[in-house]
Design an enzyme around this catalytic site. Structure first.
Site, short mmCIF file in Angstrom:
data_model
loop_
_atom_site.label_atom_id
_atom_site.label_comp_id
_atom_site.label_asym_id
_atom_site.label_seq_id
_atom_site.Cartn_x
_atom_site.Cartn_y
_atom_site.Cartn_z
N ASP A 207 0.84 -1.19 0.00
CA ASP A 207 0.00 0.00 0.00
C ASP A 207 0.88 1.24 0.00
OD1 ASP A 207 -2.75 1.15 0.39
OD2 ASP A 207 -1.83 1.93 2.22
N GLU B 26 15.19 -14.49 0.14
CA GLU B 26 15.51 -15.65 0.95
C GLU B 26 14.49 -16.77 0.74
OE1 GLU B 26 15.94 -14.71 5.05
OE2 GLU B 26 17.12 -12.88 4.67
#
Length: 546
Positions: free
Chosen positions: A203, A263
């Site tokens: 957002d 990751e």
């Protein structure tokens, strides 16, 4: 893992769900996570690749979830963490990815971080928000404005300072210049990654940092409708927002976020970018492989539905995008529904179909907002029915966001099949009941079937998903372009007007391909593209002539 698996988001179609309004499973009048899980087969039947869930986190709901008071829990009105885990599992059973909203720019004023921060000037979270002394005369620190109206500064009597809020005064902005804030936010992102989410919609992704010098924003030289989707009845649109958002420091944070995401395998991000130079910002935020995967802007969320505007928007981003990637949307939870906005307030099934085919044929990923596949028009509400603070503040010139957030009509009955509660949180629109899911399911020529058919058709044509794009022609109603991927080269013609058109001779030989049922189909004859009103043509180019 293959590149196809990790890059699933390129050209993906993402279905946005506004949880409060999708499906109520427990009869309290508010949609919830279990309701979404119950409707997962419907979502899968559309042929979308992912869902994006608007916020379901713990919140006082002053801005209906975009004011977060706990980043790592589910608000009780939506269920509990176990319900979210069940939703993830069900979605993955249907090969649907799950993207969740992350509201990192600000929290609720009820968040424990803010409660601690406002308690004194010398506690361990005193600098987690943007606190500034008043000017000598007691006035606000500078001329920055809130999107929701008035100054972007709110006086706090406990600290005897102003704090920054780009939106409601109950949504204080976090101080991204403090590395402890960044670390805490990244920890909250990791929490959801570990629960199995496939990505994040960020957002207000260009709002994270503010200018440390607190310089005044200059006025716009030319005031143009459309800054972050607000009307010029709101003074926010009169400033050039150079210092309160889209700051260069944002780039370093996005790189840090990407390091965390990398990751994990197959994670994506889509950033919301609303600013006066959004296409430039989209390019900056998605170029390289070290920031956001894709961005979407408000450039297709305006009232300009001309194919000239579409062409110019696409050309601008293509010219500056480099190896970046766009995501396009015609509707979302913040703007008037496209079926009304792009047709002078009058919904048309034929228009909904052709705009859908246009959007799904452009280069980039796509976000579809719930109900868009039904051709839902904007719901018309009385002032007394509004709950959106934005709409209440700016009524009647701007009617707010409630009209696009009313409950999903599943059945043609009083509660729309959304709930067994006779008084849902927003009223069911009478305009929506005759075009509810149940009414369109059996009609092969409905808007719903056109969406389903085109989405499945698109999966069989790689050029429409990840191919290059070249524009050949555009005017108010007509857009003609090619999409090319490896050996597949497609000619696409769109006519959103109410009059038929044909093009000048084109330097192609084209073979017809079987188009989805329910669309009005154009023709290619004598090297000319013939496009009846509200029609689409897609053909396979077999040869280019000179």
């Amino acid at each position: 893992m293959s590149k196809e698996t990790t890059d699933w988001w390129r050209g993906a179609v993402i279905y946005q769900i506004y949880p409060r309004s999708f499906m109520d499973s427990n009869g309290d009048g508010i949609g919830d996570l279990k309701g979404i899980t119950q409707k997962m087969a419907y979502i899968a039947s559309l042929g979308v690749d992912a869902i994006w869930l608007s916020p379901f986190f713990t919140s006082p709901m002053k801005d209906f979830g975009y004011d977060v008071s706990d980043y790592c829990d589910v608000d009780p009105i939506f269920g509990e963490l176990a319900d979210f885990d069940e939703l993830i599992a069900k979605a993955h059973q249907h090969n649907i990815k799950v993207i969740i909203d992350q509201v990192l720019n600000h929290t609720s004023d009820q968040h424990p971080w803010f409660k601690k921060s406002r308690s004194s000037r010398d506690n361990d979270k005193s600098d987690w928000y943007v606190w500034v002394d008043a000017k000598p005369d007691g006035t606000v620190p500078n001329n920055w404005l809130s999107v929701f109206g008035g100054p972007a500064w709110h006086w706090d009597s406990r600290r005897r300072q102003y704090y920054l809020h780009n939106f409601l005064d109950s949504q204080p902005d976090l101080n991204f210049h403090n590395p402890d804030v960044v670390d805490a936010l990244l920890d909250s992102v990791r929490f959801w990654l570990d629960r199995g989410v496939d990505g994040f919609r960020l957002d207000t992704a260009n709002y994270f940092f503010h200018d440390l010098e607190l310089r005044d924003n200059p006025p716009k030289q030319e005031v143009v409708e459309g800054s972050i989707g607000v009307s010029l009845d709101n003074p926010y649109g009169y400033q050039l927002h150079l210092y309160d958002k889209s700051r260069p420091e944002n780039i370093a944070f996005l790189e840090c976020l990407r390091t965390l995401l990398d990751e994990y395998t197959g994670i994506t991000t889509v950033g919301e970018v609303g600013c006066d130079f959004s296409l430039k910002t989209m390019a900056e935020y998605t170029q390289g492989s070290n920031k956001l995967h894709m961005c979407y802007s408000f450039d297709l969320l305006t009232h300009d539905s001309s194919m000239t505007h579409i062409h110019n928007t696409m050309t601008s981003i293509e010219e500056g995008l480099g190896d970046g990637w766009p995501c396009w949307s015609m509707s979302n939870h913040d703007v008037e529904r496209v079926a009304s906005r792009w047709n002078d307030g009058k919904a048309s099934g034929a228009k909904s179909k052709v705009f859908m085919a246009m959007l799904l044929s452009l280069r980039g990923s796509v976000c579809l907002y719930q109900g868009e596949e039904l051709g839902l028009p904007e719901a018309q509400l009385e002032f007394e029915q509004l709950v959106d603070p934005f709409g209440i503040n700016f009524w009647p010139e701007f009617k707010g966001r409630d009209g696009c957030r009313t409950p999903m009509p599943w059945e043609n009955k009083s509660t729309g099949g959304f709930s067994n509660n006779q008084s849902p949180w927003l009223p069911i629109s009478d305009l929506h009941l005759p075009i509810a899911v149940s009414e369109q399911q059996g009609d092969r020529h409905s808007v719903l079937h056109a969406y389903r058919d085109f989405l499945h058709f698109r999966k069989h044509h790689p050029a429409l998903i990840s191919g290059d794009i070249e524009f050949l022609f555009s005017d108010q109603d007509i857009l003609v372009f090619t999409r090319t991927h490896d050996e597949e080269m497609l000619l696409v013609g769109i006519n959103v007007g109410d009059q038929g058109h044909f093009t000048s001779p084109l330097s192609y030989e084209v073979k017809d391909i079987v188009m989805p049922e329910g669309l009005r189909i154009g023709q290619f004859e004598n090297r000319k593209l013939i496009l009846p009103s509200n029609s689409v043509y897609i053909g396979k180019i077999t040869k280019t002539t000179i």
